[in-house]
Structure formats: structure tokens, C-alpha cells
Write an enzyme that holds these catalytic residues in place. Structure first.
Site, PDB file in Angstrom:
ATOM      1  N   CYS A 187      12.636  63.509 103.085  1.00 21.92           N
ATOM      2  CA  CYS A 187      12.572  62.079 102.776  1.00 21.92           C
ATOM      3  C   CYS A 187      11.562  61.325 103.628  1.00 21.92           C
ATOM      4  O   CYS A 187      11.115  60.239 103.251  1.00 21.92           O
ATOM      5  CB  CYS A 187      13.963  61.448 102.923  1.00 21.92           C
ATOM      6  N   GLU A 197      10.511  58.226  94.530  1.00 25.96           N
ATOM      7  CA  GLU A 197      10.556  59.432  95.352  1.00 25.96           C
ATOM      8  C   GLU A 197      10.548  60.662  94.451  1.00 25.96           C
ATOM      9  O   GLU A 197      11.407  60.807  93.581  1.00 25.96           O
ATOM     10  CB  GLU A 197      11.805  59.429  96.234  1.00 25.96           C
ATOM     11  N   LYS A 240      31.120  67.725 103.514  1.00 22.60           N
ATOM     12  CA  LYS A 240      30.920  68.047 102.106  1.00 22.60           C
ATOM     13  C   LYS A 240      29.432  68.293 101.919  1.00 22.60           C
ATOM     14  O   LYS A 240      28.651  67.391 101.679  1.00 22.60           O
ATOM     15  CB  LYS A 240      31.418  66.900 101.221  1.00 22.60           C
ATOM     16  N   GLU A 281      21.594  57.402 105.098  1.00 23.89           N
ATOM     17  CA  GLU A 281      20.208  57.818 105.272  1.00 23.89           C
ATOM     18  C   GLU A 281      19.744  58.277 103.899  1.00 23.89           C
ATOM     19  O   GLU A 281      20.092  59.360 103.437  1.00 23.89           O
ATOM     20  CB  GLU A 281      20.114  58.930 106.321  1.00 23.89           C
TER      21      GLU A 281
END
Length: 487
Positions: free
Chosen positions: A294, A392, A182, A257
């Protein structure tokens, strides 16, 4: 412009709910249409994977390796078609698309092919055991055996769609699992292109499936399916928490993750060579996919005597970069993935300004249209409590914080909810090694952003659960079974 179907059980499946547009972040034009998934279509993909998995798990390692190697071959053969599609979907520069996006996917399929041939049985030494009410005593033999988990849902992020998916699907299939992919809503087309490639490579129907959707619905439906045994997810921490909650209700295995807020710690002993390396490394936040990664060192922590020097070096670096169309060879910085993401990044910059930080360079929308561009931005006079130092951003924004000594550097570096990837820059590598041991982070780079492909990759705290990469990635997609017998 092509309208895709779902890839289910080795064939295209026309979507019942129709399609949604996939937009080029650089031109704001539609490049293709992806299918909207219904609950029935998600269930159909899971059923196909369940039906195929048992047969796939019984195939020999050599056969699984051959399929994965052939997928890698076909990706290379079709690079001339796939690289422009990846660029059109992601807005990645030509350098990133041709040197990272596609080659990383190829490398991951190659590595998983080799991994399929790694021994899956760990023999244990015989052990003398006394008789007990359960069984007679004697010398007992045993082995720990890696078995497939079953059906794996692979849900990926938008920054590296093909590479991220390869990093999940390849080891999952190598270990005898079936998979339902997906991809992220923003750029699923290159992932859908994998369907026919897998079939041409000799993968049995149903072992690899792809479903898509414009929002979170398709992923939520997939995670909640009782026929899914494991969820492997790359994406934001907030979405990861929701997936973990849903998966936990049925005790699904998860591999997460998630986000990061990488700290690059520049120690006061850094010489000229190390300083140049540090500035170039931190500058990659701007030049490598516009900071949409990331593991990026988005916080630079500099020991006080070197602080202004590093800030000046980063300012010069940012202002030397070329922003523009990602298809041009000269472009260093392309657009962000969407207008929503651009507005989010701009919100963080304005928030920092409002909290008293200094915008050293950037901080304004560049005069480029069309396209979702954000200028490379450096923010100084940042304190650890500021939002830009804690959350972030996922864009071309670097924040600079000074520190007095190592204890303060460790407090700042460990002071966020993340723990994915940190970096230490020092002329004394023994000192850097010792400092790495104090960082609550799944990964630490010393004087480099380079990776080692065999290391376990994953995060601590809000940055994830579990590890992949190399043989560790194979282990993540397997169950350990103990087999015991009398000698």
C-alpha cells in the site's frame, strides 16, 4: 499437505464447517487447508480471549516482554520451515520472504517486548484548585495512566501476513490486551502456525487466538461480536469502511491502515544521484512483492524538463528485471496472489489503454505458466482524471504524469481519495521539506523509501484512521485513564 484447525484457547479446534484450499500463486497447487469459521467458533474465540484478558493484564511488564521476546526467538529458530511456507502462500520472492516477511515479524515482536517495559504512567504536576460544591479545595495531584483496551480483533491483509499480524498482536499483548487474529483468506497458514509458538513461548491460553475463513464472513462475525473492544484492520479502503460502520454501532475502538496511491514527486532540480534514487525507488513497485504494497510509489510525478528522461530510465529498469519462480534466487518479480487479482490488474491496464494512455512497457500477460503473473508495466501520457491515476491497483503498474510547477504537483498528489505515503525527490532537501508540508499524507519520504521504525505510521483521508509504529503503536492499543487525588 496439512489441514489446520482454528487456534482457540491454546489448542487446535477442528472446524465444524471443514476446510478450504490455500493455493500457491506460483504453481497454482494447493499447499494446505485452512479452517472455515462458524459463528459459534468465532464466539468461542472471543469468549476465550475475554476470559484470559483480565489475568494477562495483571501480569508484570517483564513477563509480557519475556513472552514476546521468546516468540521472536522461536520464529527465528523455525525460519527454515516458515520461510518456504510464506513463499508458498504469498508468492513472495526468496529475497522478500527471507529479508522482509519473517525478519519484520521478528523485529516487531522484539520492539513490542521493549515497549512492554516503557513507563505507562505520566505524572502531572500538582495543581492548586479552589473549593467547589463537589469537593474541598487544595493541591490536587494527578497522573495519566495507560490501561489495556481489552479484547482486540486483528484483521490483516494478504501481502505480508506474518509481519502485518505481528505489527498488531505484539503491541496489543504488550499493553495487556488479548487478541483474536483473522488473517486474509489467501494466506493464513503461517499465521495459524503462530498458535503453538505462542504457547511454547509461555503465553497463557486464550490470550492469542486465530480463526480463518475463505471469504469475508469470519471477519464480519468477529467485528460484530459484543465481546470485542477494538478492531485493528489492514486492508482495502472499501472493506475498512464496512468494518468502521459495524464497529461504530457498538463504539468499538478502531485502528485502520487502508489503501494508498503513493505519489513520487521528482522536482526539476534533481541531480544525477537523486534521479537514480528516484528511478530505483519507483522501480520497487515492480520488484518489491510485485507492487502488492500500500505504500508503493505507484504514481511518479515528474517536472516537465525531466519527464521523458525519467520515463526512459523506468522503462530500462523494468525491462532489466527477471520474472519467474519466486523460489529462484535470480527472480525479481513473482506472481500476484490470485487469478482474481491478476484479472483486476489487467482490467486497469486495459482501461488506461482505452482512455488514451500509452503503455511504455509491459501491459501484456507474460508467457509464464502456471502462476498468476503480470509483467512490470509502465503507463505514460496519463492525466490526473484517469482511473489508473486515482485508484489503487495493487500490482506491478506505475503511471507517469508530468507537472509544470510545485502547485500543480501538489494538486495532483493530493487529488485522490488516499493519503498514506508520498515521496519527494530533490537536490534541495529544504525545498523538499517545505513541499512535504503541503502533502495531505500520513507519511512523506525525502529522497528515500526507507522507513524509520519509531515513526507514527498511518494515513489520511481514505487511507486510514489512527497511527501505529514504535511507541505510537503501544499507545494505539491502550486507553488513557486519569487518576486524581488530594495532595
Amino acid at each position: 499437505m496439512r489441514a489446520y484447525g482454528h487456534w482457540i484457547d491454546g489448542a487446535w479446534r477442528t472446524p465444524d464447517k471443514g476446510h478450504y484450499p490455500v493455493v500457491n500463486p506460483a504453481t497454482e497447487q494447493v499447499v494446505g487447508e485452512a479452517p472455515e469459521a462458524t459463528e459459534a467458533e468465532v464466539a468461542e474465540a472471543v469468549a476465550a480471549a475475554r476470559a484470559a484478558q483480565s489475568g494477562w493484564s495483571l501480569t508484570g511488564p517483564q513477563q509480557r516482554a519475556a513472552v514476546l521476546d521468546r516468540v521472536a526467538d522461536l520464529l527465528l529458530e523455525r525460519a527454515a520451515e516458515l520461510v518456504p511456507l510464506i513463499q508458498a502462500e504469498t508468492g513472495a520472492t526468496l529475497r522478500v520472504a527471507s529479508a522482509v516477511q519473517l525478519p519484520s515479524a521478528v523485529d516487531r515482536f522484539r520492539r513490542a517486548a521493549r515497549g512492554a517495559l516503557e513507563p505507562g504512567v505520566l505524572p502531572l504536576p500538582p495543581w492548586p484548585v479552589r473549593a467547589n460544591p463537589l469537593a474541598p479545595g487544595g493541591l490536587i495531584g494527578a497522573a495519566a495512566v495507560r490501561r489495556p483496551v481489552g479484547v482486540v480483533a486483528c484483521i490483516t491483509s494478504y501481502n505480508f501476513p506474518l509481519a502485518n499480524l505481528a505489527g498488531k498482536v505484539a503491541p496489543a499483548l504488550a499493553m495487556g490486551n488479548a487478541a483474536i487474529a483473522k488473517p486474509a483468506p489467501q494466506d493464513p497458514l503461517c499465521c495459524l502456525e503462530l498458535g503453538p509458538i505462542f504457547r511454547e513461548a509461555g503465553c497463557p491460553d486464550g490470550v492469542f487466538n486465530v480463526i480463518t475463513g475463505s471469504g469475508t464472513g469470519a471477519g464480519e462475525l468477529l467485528v460484530s461480536q459484543s465481546g470485542v473492544d477494538m478492531v485493528s484492520f489492514t486492508g482495502s479502503t472499501s472493506v475498512g469502511r464496512k468494518i468502521a460502520e459495524t464497529a461504530g454501532r457498538s463504539m468499538k475502538r478502531t485502528l485502520m491502515e487502508l489503501g494508498g496511491k503513493g505519489a513520487a514527486i521528482v522536482l526539476g532540480d534533481a541531480d544525477e544521484k537523486v534521479l537514480r534514487s528516484a528511478i530505483k525507488a519507483v522501480g520497487s513497485v515492480w520488484s518489491f512483492h510485485s507492487g502488492q504494497i500500500c505504500t508503493a510509489p505507484t504514481r511518479v510525478l515528474v517536472q516537465r524538463p525531466l519527464y521523458e528522461r525519467v520515463v526512459t530510465g523506468l522503462k530500462d529498469y523494468a525491462e532489466s528485471l527477471t520474472m519467474g519462480s519466486p523460489v529462484e534466487n535470480s527472480t525479481d518479480i513473482g506472481p500476484l496472489i490470485s487469478d482474481d487479482q491478476r484479472k483486476r490488474v489487467e482490467m486497469y491496464i486495459e482501461g488506461a489503454r482505452g482512455q488514451g494512455a500509452r503503455i511504455v512497457t509491459g501491459g501484456v500477460r507474460p508467457p509464464l505458466a502456471p502462476g498468476f503473473y503480470v509483467a512490470p508495466t509502465l503507463i505514460a501520457e496519463v492525466t490526473p482524471e484517469m482511473t489508473v491515476a486515482r485508484e489503487e491497483i495493487f500490482g506491478p503498474v506505475v503511471v507517469a504524469l508530468p507537472f509544470e510547477d510545485e502547485d500543480e504537483a501538489v494538486r495532483i498528489a493530493n487529488g485522490t481519495s488516499y493519503g498514506l505515503y508520498d515521496y519527494v525527490f530533490s537536490s534541495d532537501t529544504a525545498r523538499a521539506w517545505a513541499l512535504a508540508g503541503r502533502l495531505y499524507s500520513g507519511n512523506v519520504g525525502i529522497n528515500t523509501l526507507q522507513r524509520h521504525p519509531e515513526t507514527p505510521f498511518g494515513g489520511c483521508k481514505g487511507s486510514g484512521i489512527g497511527r501505529d509504529g514504535g511507541s505510537f503503536g503501544l499507545h494505539a492499543y491502550s486507553e488513557l485513564q486519569s487518576v486524581v487525588w488530594p495532595s
